[in-house]
Design an enzyme around this catalytic site. Structure first.
Site, mmCIF file in Angstrom:
data_model
loop_
_atom_site.group_PDB
_atom_site.id
_atom_site.type_symbol
_atom_site.label_atom_id
_atom_site.label_comp_id
_atom_site.label_asym_id
_atom_site.label_seq_id
_atom_site.Cartn_x
_atom_site.Cartn_y
_atom_site.Cartn_z
ATOM 1 N N CYS A 93 0.769 -1.225 0.147
ATOM 2 C CA CYS A 93 0.031 -0.024 0.002
ATOM 3 C C CYS A 93 0.929 1.431 -0.223
ATOM 4 O O CYS A 93 1.760 1.325 0.951
ATOM 5 C CB CYS A 93 -0.796 -0.006 1.307
ATOM 6 N N CYS A 203 -0.646 3.937 -6.794
ATOM 7 C CA CYS A 203 -1.808 3.242 -5.550
ATOM 8 C C CYS A 203 -1.921 1.812 -6.087
ATOM 9 O O CYS A 203 -1.985 1.532 -7.338
ATOM 10 C CB CYS A 203 -3.004 3.817 -5.574
#
Ligand code: DGL
Length: 300
Positions: A93, A203
């Site tokens: 992440c 992302c």
């Protein structure tokens, strides 16, 4: 194009200090489903490794959370994975890495690999010297991201666009609705108009939007996804610590991947089937932390 990652984050403690051994699983964690794009690359490169994946979908998206919340969750999930016997942790992440990798690295006794937007490969790939970056607001405003741009892209015009709404769409398994396409168009068309020829997917949820983005930009932009480079970094870190799984293993089957979600897991199962071809059982797990206890107390 050669995707590279910029985030070799390993702690300095020897593997033996955590009691980890090569047959133990690698923990992979994301705020939600995005880390599956990393899991896919890890599985392809390191098929003998057992994996435990945690999607913190109950508290996603992290991109709109405050810094303390993200650090609190990342640490709690890292500690939970260590308690499950993980020998290494991939923080799959960008937002959690940007916000809390230094803290987690200090506190956990296993090797860590984090992820960062592929600014360096974008700087290598761009001919027009204009590149777009789609990432969460938290990632874009982090000191780590600013330092990354200064270090690798001093001569590049970097157009930063927070991808509001995109993580939520992927969490709903929406990768091609008209609403999503309209949102993506609003984000990438101004980049094209400004001359960008490269788009960093900053992302881990965004690789699932690859086809949708491609349908808008065609061949006018190179898309930079670092998941393969992250898998290579994990391979190096495991090797450094003597933690590679026995290569004689025929390869991890579905039973060697444990999928866990802090939410009901239906979407995780759906995406694991679509992306990895796995009909995975998803365990619902509770990983309480200081901030989620507060949230629940306030809601009661
Ligand atoms: N996959 C996460 C990332 O890479 C999404 C963050 C979020 O939940 O907003 O940043």
């Amino acid at each position: 194009m050669r995707p590279l990652t910029l985030s070799p984050n390993s702690v300095n403690l020897p593997a033996s200090s955590s009691g980890a051994h090569s047959g133990a699983p690698v923990g992979i964690f994301d705020s939600g489903l995005g880390g599956l794009s990393v899991l896919r690359a890890v599985r392809a490169l390191l098929p003998a490794e057992r994996l435990v994946y945690v999607a913190d979908s109950r508290y996603a998206p992290y991109g709109q959370r405050d810094d303390d919340f993200i650090a609190d969750r990342t640490l709690a999930i890292g500690e939970w994975l260590v308690a499950q016997g993980a020998k290494a942790l991939v923080v799959a992440c960008n937002t959690a890495t940007a916000q809390s990798i230094a803290l987690v690295r200090e506190r956990l006794s296993i090797p860590l690999v984090g992820v960062e937007p592929g600014i360096k490969p974008a700087a290598l790939a761009s001919k027009t010297r204009v590149a777009g970056v789609l990432a969460t607001q938290v990632t874009l405003r982090s000191a780590r991201f600013q330092a990354l741009v200064e270090r690798h892209a001093a001569d590049l015009r970097v157009l930063c666009q927070p991808g509001h709404g995109l993580v939520e769409a992927v969490e709903r398994c929406d990768v091609n609705s008209p609403e999503l396409l309209a949102l993506l168009r609003a984000y990438v068309e101004p980049m094209l108009e400004a001359g960008a020829d490269t788009l960093v997917l900053g992302c881990t949820h965004y690789p699932f939007l690859d086809a949708a983005i491609r349908s808008i930009v065609g061949e006018r932009m190179a898309l930079i996804d670092t998941s393969v480079a992250i898998a290579r970094q994990l391979e190096r870190v495991l090797e450094q610590h003597g933690l590679r799984a026995d290569g004689g293993n025929a390869g991890a089957g579905p039973d060697d991947i444990r999928f866990c979600s802090t939410s009901d897991g239906a979407h995780l199962r759906e995406l694991a089937a679509a992306l990895l071809g796995l009909d995975a059982e998803v365990e619902r797990v509770a990983i309480p932390s200081r901030r989620t206890r507060e949230l629940e107390a306030n809601a009661a």
